[in-house]
Enzyme design. Structure first.
Site, PDB file in Angstrom:
ATOM      1  N   GLU A 104     -10.837   3.948  -7.417  1.00 22.67           N
ATOM      2  CA  GLU A 104      -9.692   2.708  -6.913  1.00 22.67           C
ATOM      3  C   GLU A 104      -8.832   3.186  -5.908  1.00 22.67           C
ATOM      4  O   GLU A 104      -8.613   4.574  -5.609  1.00 22.67           O
ATOM      5  CB  GLU A 104      -9.152   2.117  -7.971  1.00 22.67           C
ATOM      6  CG  GLU A 104      -9.747   0.396  -8.993  1.00 22.67           C
ATOM      7  CD  GLU A 104      -9.853  -0.521  -7.988  1.00 22.67           C
ATOM      8  OE1 GLU A 104      -9.849  -0.068  -6.925  1.00 22.67           O
ATOM      9  OE2 GLU A 104      -9.096  -1.666  -8.584  1.00 22.67           O
ATOM     10  N   ASP A 105      -8.307   2.507  -5.511  1.00 24.68           N
ATOM     11  CA  ASP A 105      -7.333   2.937  -4.502  1.00 24.68           C
ATOM     12  C   ASP A 105      -5.414   2.734  -5.068  1.00 24.68           C
ATOM     13  O   ASP A 105      -4.884   3.210  -4.565  1.00 24.68           O
ATOM     14  CB  ASP A 105      -6.817   1.742  -3.239  1.00 24.68           C
ATOM     15  CG  ASP A 105      -7.477   0.828  -3.124  1.00 24.68           C
ATOM     16  OD1 ASP A 105      -7.274  -0.241  -4.666  1.00 24.68           O
ATOM     17  OD2 ASP A 105      -6.991  -0.590  -2.352  1.00 24.68           O
ATOM     18  N   ASP A 108      -1.941  -1.852  -9.827  1.00 23.49           N
ATOM     19  CA  ASP A 108      -1.232  -2.530  -9.045  1.00 23.49           C
ATOM     20  C   ASP A 108      -0.959  -3.601 -10.943  1.00 23.49           C
ATOM     21  O   ASP A 108      -0.167  -3.107 -11.870  1.00 23.49           O
ATOM     22  CB  ASP A 108      -1.447  -3.663  -8.565  1.00 23.49           C
ATOM     23  CG  ASP A 108      -0.450  -4.601  -8.383  1.00 23.49           C
ATOM     24  OD1 ASP A 108       0.972  -4.529  -8.708  1.00 23.49           O
ATOM     25  OD2 ASP A 108      -0.216  -5.470  -7.868  1.00 23.49           O
ATOM     26  N   PHE A 158       4.484  -3.774  -1.486  1.00 25.29           N
ATOM     27  CA  PHE A 158       3.472  -4.297  -0.520  1.00 25.29           C
ATOM     28  C   PHE A 158       2.693  -2.650   0.025  1.00 25.29           C
ATOM     29  O   PHE A 158       3.334  -2.410   1.435  1.00 25.29           O
ATOM     30  CB  PHE A 158       2.995  -5.522  -0.300  1.00 25.29           C
ATOM     31  CG  PHE A 158       1.762  -5.622  -0.144  1.00 25.29           C
ATOM     32  CD1 PHE A 158       0.409  -6.109  -0.879  1.00 25.29           C
ATOM     33  CD2 PHE A 158       1.406  -5.855   1.637  1.00 25.29           C
ATOM     34  CE1 PHE A 158      -0.756  -6.177  -0.908  1.00 25.29           C
ATOM     35  CE2 PHE A 158      -0.253  -5.641   1.828  1.00 25.29           C
ATOM     36  CZ  PHE A 158      -1.114  -5.922   0.683  1.00 25.29           C
ATOM     37  N   ARG A 171      -6.221  -1.086   7.172  1.00 26.15           N
ATOM     38  CA  ARG A 171      -6.953  -0.063   6.089  1.00 26.15           C
ATOM     39  C   ARG A 171      -7.224   1.349   7.436  1.00 26.15           C
ATOM     40  O   ARG A 171      -7.623   2.749   7.293  1.00 26.15           O
ATOM     41  CB  ARG A 171      -8.063  -0.402   5.843  1.00 26.15           C
ATOM     42  CG  ARG A 171      -8.409  -1.681   5.365  1.00 26.15           C
ATOM     43  CD  ARG A 171     -10.258  -2.276   4.791  1.00 26.15           C
ATOM     44  NE  ARG A 171     -10.229  -3.665   4.320  1.00 26.15           N
ATOM     45  CZ  ARG A 171      -9.647  -4.323   3.509  1.00 26.15           C
ATOM     46  NH1 ARG A 171      -9.148  -2.889   2.353  1.00 26.15           N
ATOM     47  NH2 ARG A 171     -10.045  -5.484   2.717  1.00 26.15           N
TER      48      ARG A 171
HETATM   49  P1  IMP Z   1      -4.990  -5.316  -9.741  1.00 28.18           P
HETATM   50  O1  IMP Z   1      -5.791  -5.484 -10.516  1.00 28.18           O
HETATM   51  O2  IMP Z   1      -3.466  -6.534  -9.729  1.00 28.18           O
HETATM   52  O3  IMP Z   1      -4.486  -3.874 -10.800  1.00 28.18           O
HETATM   53  O4  IMP Z   1      -5.115  -4.594  -8.169  1.00 28.18           O
HETATM   54  C1  IMP Z   1      -5.773  -4.001  -7.450  1.00 28.18           C
HETATM   55  C2  IMP Z   1      -6.392  -4.282  -6.841  1.00 28.18           C
HETATM   56  O5  IMP Z   1      -5.081  -5.108  -5.542  1.00 28.18           O
HETATM   57  C3  IMP Z   1      -6.155  -3.584  -5.529  1.00 28.18           C
HETATM   58  O6  IMP Z   1      -7.088  -3.079  -6.425  1.00 28.18           O
HETATM   59  C4  IMP Z   1      -5.614  -3.393  -4.240  1.00 28.18           C
HETATM   60  O7  IMP Z   1      -6.819  -3.939  -3.529  1.00 28.18           O
HETATM   61  C5  IMP Z   1      -4.950  -4.229  -4.175  1.00 28.18           C
HETATM   62  N1  IMP Z   1      -3.608  -4.423  -4.101  1.00 28.18           N
HETATM   63  C6  IMP Z   1      -2.570  -3.824  -5.268  1.00 28.18           C
HETATM   64  N2  IMP Z   1      -1.265  -3.739  -4.569  1.00 28.18           N
HETATM   65  C7  IMP Z   1      -1.824  -3.729  -3.151  1.00 28.18           C
HETATM   66  C8  IMP Z   1      -1.116  -3.310  -2.345  1.00 28.18           C
HETATM   67  O8  IMP Z   1       0.594  -3.165  -2.097  1.00 28.18           O
HETATM   68  N3  IMP Z   1      -1.358  -3.255  -0.592  1.00 28.18           N
HETATM   69  C9  IMP Z   1      -2.849  -3.604  -1.073  1.00 28.18           C
HETATM   70  N4  IMP Z   1      -3.653  -3.600  -1.494  1.00 28.18           N
HETATM   71  C10 IMP Z   1      -3.013  -3.891  -2.808  1.00 28.18           C
END
Ligand code: IMP
Length: 181
Positions: A104-105, A108, A158, A171
């Site tokens: 995963e990237d 959050d 962000f 990206r």
């Molecule tokens: P989560 O389900 O809230 O943990 O979010 C995961 C996904 O939200 C990541 O795989 C990203 O694609 C996107 N995401 C969360 N934070 C950021 C950010 O700061 N920048 C860009 N994409 C984000």
């Protein structure tokens, strides 16, 4: 014509290209140690955000790699998680009794990580399941979940670059940056 409403001139570097590359190499070495030597690893790249990280990461692996892609969306065009996960493509081969690494990237809220780990554990029954993320926004977590490995812990801002986007843009940057409020 599409144009981004946030200008690259306002972007501040949070993690440089050099720092990322050093960390990715170290992460790859640490991750590979938890898989049996010489066995196949099925690397699952979660599109689109983890594309650059995943491709750089696998360059350092010595075990044989099978690379698979799945696509999930949680942000839409917002800079806050919508809590509205969309599984766009989860097509995968049979991973029963395989070594699986989910890449995963960023974690959050943790909702995507939870969805993916549950899905893999229940549906695919891998022999070993490891979850890695380049970035970890621990302070934004809505549920308790931690990746097995991560590169950098960051504040609740962000970020874009190195695969991560704002409205589809940025990206391609080789570093991670943010737009100061
Ligand atoms: P989560 O389900 O809230 O943990 O979010 C995961 C996904 O939200 C990541 O795989 C990203 O694609 C996107 N995401 C969360 N934070 C950021 C950010 O700061 N920048 C860009 N994409 C984000």
């Amino acid at each position: 014509m599409l144009t981004c409403d946030k200008n690259i001139k306002d972007l501040k570097v949070l993690i440089s290209e050099e720092e990322i590359q050093k960390k990715v190499k170290l992460l790859a070495e640490d991750i590979e140690k938890v898989f049996p030597k010489g066995e196949d690893i099925y690397v699952i790249c979660v599109l689109k955000g983890s594309s650059m990280f995943c491709i750089d990461l696998i360059k350092h692996f010595k075990n044989p790699i099978q690379l698979e892609f799945i696509r999930i969306s949680s942000y839409g065009h917002e800079t806050k998680s919508t809590n509205n996960l969309q599984a766009i493509d989860l097509t995968l081969p049979n991973l029963n009794e395989k070594n699986v690494l989910i890449v995963e990237d960023i974690i959050d809220t943790g909702l995507t990580a939870r969805f993916l780990t549950d899905l893999f554990k229940i549906k695919h029954l891998p022999k070993k399941l490891v979850f890695t993320s380049l970035l970890n926004k621990k302070c934004a977590r809505q549920i308790e979940i931690e990746p097995d490995f991560y590169g950098f812990e960051i504040d609740d801002k962000f970020v874009v670059g190195y695969g991560l986007d704002y409205k589809g843009y940025y990206r391609n940057l080789p570093y991670i940056g943010y737009f100061p409020q």
